[in-house]
Design a protein around this motif. Structure first.
Motif, mmCIF file in Angstrom:
data_model
loop_
_atom_site.group_PDB
_atom_site.id
_atom_site.type_symbol
_atom_site.label_atom_id
_atom_site.label_comp_id
_atom_site.label_asym_id
_atom_site.label_seq_id
_atom_site.Cartn_x
_atom_site.Cartn_y
_atom_site.Cartn_z
ATOM 1 N N UNK A 32 -7.286 -4.092 -1.075
ATOM 2 C CA UNK A 32 -6.635 -3.801 -2.350
ATOM 3 C C UNK A 32 -5.385 -2.964 -2.119
ATOM 4 N N UNK A 33 -4.285 -3.385 -2.712
ATOM 5 C CA UNK A 33 -3.000 -2.702 -2.514
ATOM 6 C C UNK A 33 -2.935 -1.418 -3.333
ATOM 7 N N UNK A 34 -2.552 -0.354 -2.666
ATOM 8 C CA UNK A 34 -2.327 0.940 -3.305
ATOM 9 C C UNK A 34 -1.044 1.541 -2.754
ATOM 10 N N UNK A 35 -0.662 2.695 -3.293
ATOM 11 C CA UNK A 35 0.571 3.351 -2.892
ATOM 12 C C UNK A 35 0.308 4.703 -2.238
ATOM 13 N N UNK A 60 0.023 -7.655 -3.820
ATOM 14 C CA UNK A 60 -1.389 -8.034 -3.706
ATOM 15 C C UNK A 60 -1.539 -9.544 -3.526
ATOM 16 N N UNK A 61 -0.799 -10.306 -4.311
ATOM 17 C CA UNK A 61 -0.844 -11.770 -4.206
ATOM 18 C C UNK A 61 -0.395 -12.225 -2.821
ATOM 19 N N UNK A 62 0.665 -11.600 -2.299
ATOM 20 C CA UNK A 62 1.173 -11.952 -0.976
ATOM 21 C C UNK A 62 0.151 -11.627 0.115
ATOM 22 N N UNK A 99 4.942 4.127 0.307
ATOM 23 C CA UNK A 99 4.462 3.266 1.381
ATOM 24 C C UNK A 99 3.304 2.457 0.817
ATOM 25 N N UNK A 100 3.390 1.140 0.908
ATOM 26 C CA UNK A 100 2.308 0.286 0.431
ATOM 27 C C UNK A 100 1.200 0.251 1.482
ATOM 28 N N UNK A 101 -0.041 0.388 1.022
ATOM 29 C CA UNK A 101 -1.172 0.457 1.928
ATOM 30 C C UNK A 101 -2.360 -0.298 1.342
ATOM 31 N N UNK A 102 -3.404 -0.456 2.130
ATOM 32 C CA UNK A 102 -4.602 -1.150 1.673
ATOM 33 C C UNK A 102 -5.806 -0.225 1.717
ATOM 34 N N UNK A 103 -6.673 -0.359 0.730
ATOM 35 C CA UNK A 103 -7.986 0.277 0.758
ATOM 36 C C UNK A 103 -9.039 -0.826 0.761
ATOM 37 N N UNK A 104 -10.254 -0.464 1.136
ATOM 38 C CA UNK A 104 -11.334 -1.453 1.251
ATOM 39 C C UNK A 104 -10.884 -2.646 2.095
ATOM 40 N N UNK A 105 -10.205 -2.352 3.193
ATOM 41 C CA UNK A 105 -9.579 -3.405 3.997
ATOM 42 C C UNK A 105 -10.592 -4.416 4.536
ATOM 43 N N UNK A 106 -11.778 -3.986 4.848
ATOM 44 C CA UNK A 106 -12.749 -4.883 5.470
ATOM 45 C C UNK A 106 -13.516 -5.712 4.452
ATOM 46 N N UNK A 107 -13.648 -5.232 3.237
ATOM 47 C CA UNK A 107 -14.467 -5.941 2.244
ATOM 48 C C UNK A 107 -13.653 -6.544 1.106
#
Length: 252
Positions: free
Chosen positions: A121-124, A54-56, A110-118
């Motif tokens: 947030x990193x999720x799995x 998330x920090x990265x 697999x690392x993925x993102x949610x709420x990508x536009x706003x």
């Protein structure tokens, strides 16, 4: 997927060659999905690893004026599979190496993102689910070559059905392990012949144990995402019943 799989093979020898090819592909793809490094620590969703990623991601976004370190996906990719993190874009500048539990490092997530536009947030995304679906898809493909349509059983909505596993020659009903509850979940199929995980039990529990203000017509899957490290991989949209208590498949 349904239209793509509707291939007619009239020559018997070619038909059996095609079936054999499907079986071989199943074994090969299983090997691709499951790297040889299967140590226990690579199958655990460690919070500190998620936070490091998330920090990265946050640092990359700041440096790249809002761009995200994600892979390119096709139009129409399901929302929870759309924003997969591309570790090549953040390693080694923002992260020394991908986490050990990441698929790229031999892990199962697999690392993925949610709420990508706003609020990215990193999720799995649990890749082990794909293995069960892949094996069953091979059987479905073969069945459809012979019959022209999937082996639908019980109609759940206008677009969603259970599967007749006897017709597929499956002795034990396939299930997948829920990353949310660690319980076994069943599978469903839509009218296009595409397989999905049925997250109804997890959603019932989430609605009972978390405050929400969902209304009929809302997609309620996010209640699972907000209260865990995971996304509901291979899921159909769900909404809520008129009394606000039970999940149900969202009809088209």
């Amino acid at each position: 997927m349904g239209d793509k799989m509707n291939i007619h093979i009239n020559n018997p020898s070619k038909k059996w060659s095609f079936i054999l090819l499907c079986i071989i592909l199943s074994f090969l793809l299983t090997g691709c999905l499951y790297p040889t490094d299967q140590r226990k620590e690579n199958q655990v969703p460690y919070k500190d690893q998620i936070m490091m990623v998330q920090t990265a991601v946050n640092q990359y976004k700041t440096d790249q004026t809002g761009l995200l370190p994600i892979k390119t996906t096709e139009a129409g990719t399901p929302i929870y599979q759309k924003y997969l993190i591309d570790f090549k874009k953040i390693v080694p500048k923002y992260l020394a190496e991908p986490p050990g539990n990441a698929y790229e490092s031999g892990g199962v997530f697999q690392y993925t993102l949610v709420d990508a536009e706003t609020n990215p947030t990193v999720k799995l995304f649990d890749m082990r689910i794909a293995n069960t679906l892949q094996d069953l898809n091979i059987r479905l493909m073969v069945y459809r070559q012979a019959n022209g349509y999937p082996p639908f059983k019980e109609r759940l909505t206008n677009d969603v059905y259970t599967l007749d596993y006897k017709k597929l020659g499956v002795k034990e009903i396939p299930t997948v392990l829920s990353p949310f509850s660690q319980k076994q979940l069943g599978l469903v199929i839509d009218t296009n012949g595409e397989l999905f995980v049925d997250y109804t039990p997890d959603l019932i529990s989430a609605l009972e144990n978390n405050k929400h203000n969902f209304k009929p017509g809302d997609d309620i899957r996010n209640i699972l995402v907000e209260n865990s490290f995971f996304v509901p991989a291979y899921s159909l949209p769900y909404t809520i019943s008129e009394d606000g208590k039970m999940p149900k498949f969202m009809t088209k």
